[in-house]
Write a protein that holds these residues in place. Structure first.
Motif, mmCIF file in Angstrom:
data_model
loop_
_atom_site.group_PDB
_atom_site.id
_atom_site.type_symbol
_atom_site.label_atom_id
_atom_site.label_comp_id
_atom_site.label_asym_id
_atom_site.label_seq_id
_atom_site.Cartn_x
_atom_site.Cartn_y
_atom_site.Cartn_z
ATOM 1 N N ASP A 1 0.956 -1.167 -0.073
ATOM 2 C CA ASP A 1 0.032 -0.055 -0.042
ATOM 3 C C ASP A 1 0.725 1.063 0.054
ATOM 4 O O ASP A 1 0.369 2.360 -0.545
ATOM 5 N N ALA A 2 1.833 1.314 0.978
ATOM 6 C CA ALA A 2 2.671 2.213 0.721
ATOM 7 C C ALA A 2 3.656 2.562 -0.523
ATOM 8 O O ALA A 2 3.838 3.661 -0.879
ATOM 9 N N LEU A 3 3.923 1.548 -1.227
ATOM 10 C CA LEU A 3 4.577 1.620 -2.493
ATOM 11 C C LEU A 3 3.573 2.170 -3.307
ATOM 12 O O LEU A 3 4.245 3.020 -4.216
ATOM 13 N N ASP A 4 2.501 2.041 -3.325
ATOM 14 C CA ASP A 4 1.474 2.273 -4.194
ATOM 15 C C ASP A 4 1.305 4.226 -3.942
ATOM 16 O O ASP A 4 1.233 4.670 -4.839
ATOM 17 N N ARG A 5 1.691 4.439 -2.813
ATOM 18 C CA ARG A 5 1.407 5.979 -2.268
ATOM 19 C C ARG A 5 2.876 6.526 -2.883
ATOM 20 O O ARG A 5 2.619 7.701 -3.426
ATOM 21 N N LEU A 6 3.885 5.939 -2.722
ATOM 22 C CA LEU A 6 5.164 6.361 -3.286
ATOM 23 C C LEU A 6 5.201 6.657 -4.820
ATOM 24 O O LEU A 6 5.553 7.494 -5.352
ATOM 25 N N ALA A 7 4.469 5.411 -5.484
ATOM 26 C CA ALA A 7 4.320 5.487 -6.892
ATOM 27 C C ALA A 7 3.380 6.960 -7.019
ATOM 28 O O ALA A 7 3.715 7.432 -8.232
ATOM 29 N N GLY A 8 2.458 7.037 -6.609
ATOM 30 C CA GLY A 8 1.836 8.405 -6.971
ATOM 31 C C GLY A 8 2.375 9.563 -6.688
ATOM 32 O O GLY A 8 2.334 10.572 -7.274
ATOM 33 N N LEU A 9 3.410 9.689 -5.627
ATOM 34 C CA LEU A 9 4.190 10.804 -5.470
ATOM 35 C C LEU A 9 5.350 10.919 -6.550
ATOM 36 O O LEU A 9 5.598 12.069 -7.088
ATOM 37 N N LEU A 10 5.616 9.825 -6.970
ATOM 38 C CA LEU A 10 6.709 9.919 -8.392
ATOM 39 C C LEU A 10 5.842 10.409 -9.452
ATOM 40 O O LEU A 10 6.359 11.287 -10.147
ATOM 41 N N GLY A 11 4.793 9.736 -9.540
ATOM 42 C CA GLY A 11 3.959 10.289 -10.876
ATOM 43 C C GLY A 11 3.563 11.694 -10.870
ATOM 44 O O GLY A 11 3.845 12.247 -11.776
ATOM 45 N N ALA A 12 3.227 12.264 -9.665
ATOM 46 C CA ALA A 12 3.061 13.755 -9.602
ATOM 47 C C ALA A 12 4.060 14.409 -9.921
ATOM 48 O O ALA A 12 4.150 15.472 -10.430
ATOM 49 N N THR A 13 5.420 13.913 -9.264
ATOM 50 C CA THR A 13 6.505 14.702 -9.649
ATOM 51 C C THR A 13 6.926 14.802 -10.897
ATOM 52 O O THR A 13 7.309 15.718 -11.479
ATOM 53 N N ALA A 14 6.844 13.740 -11.647
ATOM 54 C CA ALA A 14 7.148 13.383 -13.110
ATOM 55 C C ALA A 14 6.202 14.330 -14.058
ATOM 56 O O ALA A 14 6.815 14.932 -14.650
ATOM 57 N N ALA A 15 4.901 14.238 -13.399
ATOM 58 C CA ALA A 15 3.913 15.238 -14.232
ATOM 59 C C ALA A 15 4.534 16.750 -14.388
ATOM 60 O O ALA A 15 3.938 17.432 -15.218
ATOM 61 N N ARG A 16 5.281 17.352 -13.305
ATOM 62 C CA ARG A 16 5.519 18.647 -13.234
ATOM 63 C C ARG A 16 6.890 18.895 -13.794
ATOM 64 O O ARG A 16 7.711 19.968 -13.524
ATOM 65 N N ARG A 17 7.640 17.827 -14.041
ATOM 66 C CA ARG A 17 8.830 17.627 -14.377
ATOM 67 C C ARG A 17 9.763 18.499 -13.182
ATOM 68 O O ARG A 17 10.663 19.440 -13.315
ATOM 69 N N GLY A 18 9.562 18.042 -11.886
ATOM 70 C CA GLY A 18 10.100 18.811 -10.938
ATOM 71 C C GLY A 18 11.626 18.225 -10.518
ATOM 72 O O GLY A 18 12.277 17.489 -11.304
ATOM 73 N N GLY A 19 12.163 19.125 -9.518
ATOM 74 C CA GLY A 19 13.555 18.723 -9.480
ATOM 75 C C GLY A 19 13.708 17.626 -8.197
ATOM 76 O O GLY A 19 12.578 17.589 -7.508
ATOM 77 N N VAL A 20 14.560 16.852 -8.202
ATOM 78 C CA VAL A 20 14.836 15.756 -7.528
ATOM 79 C C VAL A 20 16.152 15.374 -7.025
ATOM 80 O O VAL A 20 17.240 15.601 -7.727
ATOM 81 N N LEU A 21 15.973 14.979 -5.547
ATOM 82 C CA LEU A 21 17.383 14.762 -4.802
ATOM 83 C C LEU A 21 17.178 13.234 -4.255
ATOM 84 O O LEU A 21 16.133 13.170 -3.677
ATOM 85 N N ALA A 22 18.086 12.619 -4.436
ATOM 86 C CA ALA A 22 17.924 10.983 -3.798
ATOM 87 C C ALA A 22 19.234 10.978 -2.793
ATOM 88 O O ALA A 22 20.269 11.257 -3.186
ATOM 89 N N GLY A 23 18.988 10.389 -1.652
ATOM 90 C CA GLY A 23 20.154 9.946 -0.791
ATOM 91 C C GLY A 23 19.684 8.861 0.151
ATOM 92 O O GLY A 23 18.567 8.774 0.509
ATOM 93 N N THR A 24 20.791 8.210 0.513
ATOM 94 C CA THR A 24 20.653 7.025 1.616
ATOM 95 C C THR A 24 21.500 7.093 2.738
ATOM 96 O O THR A 24 22.598 7.291 2.400
ATOM 97 N N GLY A 25 20.912 6.591 3.927
ATOM 98 C CA GLY A 25 21.827 6.327 4.912
ATOM 99 C C GLY A 25 22.310 4.776 5.011
ATOM 100 O O GLY A 25 23.006 4.336 5.759
ATOM 101 N N HIS A 26 21.699 4.114 4.003
ATOM 102 C CA HIS A 26 22.067 2.633 3.844
ATOM 103 C C HIS A 26 22.654 2.471 2.462
ATOM 104 O O HIS A 26 22.050 1.834 1.488
ATOM 105 N N PRO A 27 23.925 2.879 2.076
ATOM 106 C CA PRO A 27 24.430 3.127 1.026
ATOM 107 C C PRO A 27 24.730 1.626 0.174
ATOM 108 O O PRO A 27 24.941 1.658 -0.960
#
Length: 276
Positions: A92-118
């Protein structure tokens, strides 16, 4: 399998159970979970991960939240043994994450990715970030080479902000080959400061975990990513509206195990390479 090899919901659920990313006996033991819930309730800085909660969260309130959001055992009297991540809540949460990505892609937004588990999660976040870049988003990796010191139980350690592909990580300043596990919000704060210092706006989305999620959310940047059952801060942040999506999943598995999760998210978000 669904189109282009991405797993269906049922296949992904089976994958989560098979690799103990979720299910009735995830690798993080119950006693570890309860210890971290108590530390969060005591406002321990490492447990907060940069979050400044709107209200006081005692250990009981944290456990109640984690039972609802993650599926851990709801009773404090159960103190030893395996604990649970509900795979249905994960998907269910992965579905919500997909929605967040889709909305970001639709507006061609700026993205930053980082991890504490490299060594575990860079591939997952990197796959999402690259797909957003292919969809027209601007991918940022600011602040590389920035040095800072981070407190640990063993004392201060010297760190440097770096990247593995499109994903920002922390390396040891004393050993360039050593990628560091961190809960600290300092890396995302440094990265965002470097981005705005170079004249760019804050990103529309931060993908990450640990302090990357909570640190970005506290600064008002939409954030989404993965969180383990012993890390209550991202789930509290989601409950308070500071973090957009926290996906409950074990975060210490072999990195290849997370490929099915990123494939599923990209398919659900209708992003390349799973777009017809």
């Amino acid at each position: 399998m669904s189109r282009a090899g991405a797993p269906t919901r049922a296949e992904l659920t089976a994958h989560l159970l098979r690799h103990r990313l979720a299910g009735p006996a995830v690798p993080t033991p119950r006693q570890n979970n309860l210890r971290h819930y108590r530390l969060f309730g005591q406002a321990d800085p490492a447990a907060l991960m940069g979050l400044d909660p709107e209200r006081r969260w005692g250990p009981g309130a944290v456990l109640d939240l984690m039972a609802r959001q993650v599926g851990v055992h709801p009773d404090f009297s159960y103190g030893q043994g395996p604990d649970t991540i509900d795979p249905e809540r994960t998907v269910d949460a992965l579905d919500r994450l997909a929605g967040l990505l889709g909305a970001t892609a639709a507006r061609r937004g700026g993205v930053l990715a980082g991890t504490g588990h490299p060594t575990k999660l860079a591939g997952f976040h990197g796959a999402l970030a690259r797909a957003l870049e292919r969809a027209g988003c601007t991918l940022h990796t600011p602040g590389r080479g920035t040095r800072f010191r981070e407190p640990t139980p063993a004392g201060q350690r010297a760190c440097v902000l770096d990247a593995v592909g499109p994903v920002l990580v922390v390396r040891s300043a004393d050993s360039a080959k050593e990628l560091l596990h961190t809960h600290s919000p300092a890396p995302v704060r440094l990265a965002l400061a470097a981005l705005t210092g170079a004249g760019h706006p804050l990103p529309d989305l931060v993908l990450g975990d640990h302090g990357w999620l909570c640190g970005a959310g506290r600064l008002g940047v939409p954030a989404g990513g993965l969180a383990d059952s012993n890390d209550p801060a991202p789930f509290v942040a989601e409950a308070e509206g500071t973090v957009a999506v926290a996906v409950p999943v074990d975060d210490g598995a072999h990195p290849d195990c997370y490929r099915a999760l990123s494939d599923y998210v990209l398919q659900r978000a209708d992003l390349a390479p799973y777009k017809d």
